[in-house]
Design an enzyme around this catalytic site. Structure first.
Site, mmCIF file in Angstrom:
data_model
loop_
_atom_site.group_PDB
_atom_site.id
_atom_site.type_symbol
_atom_site.label_atom_id
_atom_site.label_comp_id
_atom_site.label_asym_id
_atom_site.label_seq_id
_atom_site.Cartn_x
_atom_site.Cartn_y
_atom_site.Cartn_z
ATOM 1 N N CYS A 65 25.694 46.532 22.630
ATOM 2 C CA CYS A 65 25.197 46.534 21.255
ATOM 3 C C CYS A 65 26.202 47.252 20.356
ATOM 4 O O CYS A 65 26.779 48.265 20.733
ATOM 5 C CB CYS A 65 23.853 47.239 21.160
ATOM 6 S SG CYS A 65 22.472 46.269 21.747
ATOM 7 N N GLU A 66 26.392 46.701 19.172
ATOM 8 C CA GLU A 66 27.281 47.323 18.193
ATOM 9 C C GLU A 66 26.752 48.688 17.780
ATOM 10 O O GLU A 66 27.487 49.654 17.683
ATOM 11 C CB GLU A 66 27.392 46.406 16.979
ATOM 12 C CG GLU A 66 28.296 46.917 15.901
ATOM 13 C CD GLU A 66 28.397 45.922 14.759
ATOM 14 O OE1 GLU A 66 27.834 46.228 13.696
ATOM 15 O OE2 GLU A 66 29.002 44.865 14.938
#
Length: 149
Positions: free
Chosen positions: A63-64
């Site tokens: 996930c960013e």
């Protein structure tokens, strides 16, 4: 404020029921900006999980922004419950849209659910950046691991 797991699971389940009731309205939104705005409003309804109750093992790789997915299985009722948190409100909202469709399911129902279809029905994935889409794929992979266990 004291963190209580059982009450947080209950509050999350109630918030996810409200999100689920909003899905038809969300699907009817014509423009992505309207959907995005509505998603952000939905994310505000979800209880916050204090940082000290977000185990590193629940952190989603890929996930960013940082996102945590915690899974609890009630063996007495054979129901699966999820708690989640994210540094990004849109990620939290997307997790809510996905999880509202599986929270509280039995093991058999959870194993038979096509997770990708939960988001595709709402036409949300086509508007995500590549990094957000990768993060969502990582969440789905974690859920598939839970499904197969």
């Amino acid at each position: 404020m004291l963190f209580r797991l059982a009450s947080t699971i209950d509050l999350t389940a109630e918030a996810l029921r409200q999100v689920e009731q909003s899905l038809p309205e969300l699907a009817q939104q014509g423009h992505w900006q309207e959907r995005y705005r509505r998603l952000m409003q939905l994310a505000k309804q979800l209880p916050a999980i204090p940082e000290e109750h977000r185990p590193n093992s629940a952190l989603i790789d890929g996930c960013e922004s940082r996102a945590w997915l915690m899974h609890y299985h009630d063996g007495a009722t054979d129901k699966h419950y999820f708690l989640f948190e994210s540094d990004a409100r849109i990620v939290k909202a997307l997790l809510a849209v996905l999880l509202c469709q599986i929270n509280g399911m039995s093991t058999a129902d959870l194993k038979n659910t096509k997770l990708e279809q939960c988001l595709q029905r709402l036409h949300l994935t086509q508007h995500l950046s590549q990094s957000r889409a990768r993060g969502l794929t990582a969440v789905i992979q974690r859920l598939k691991t839970i499904q197969s266990s």
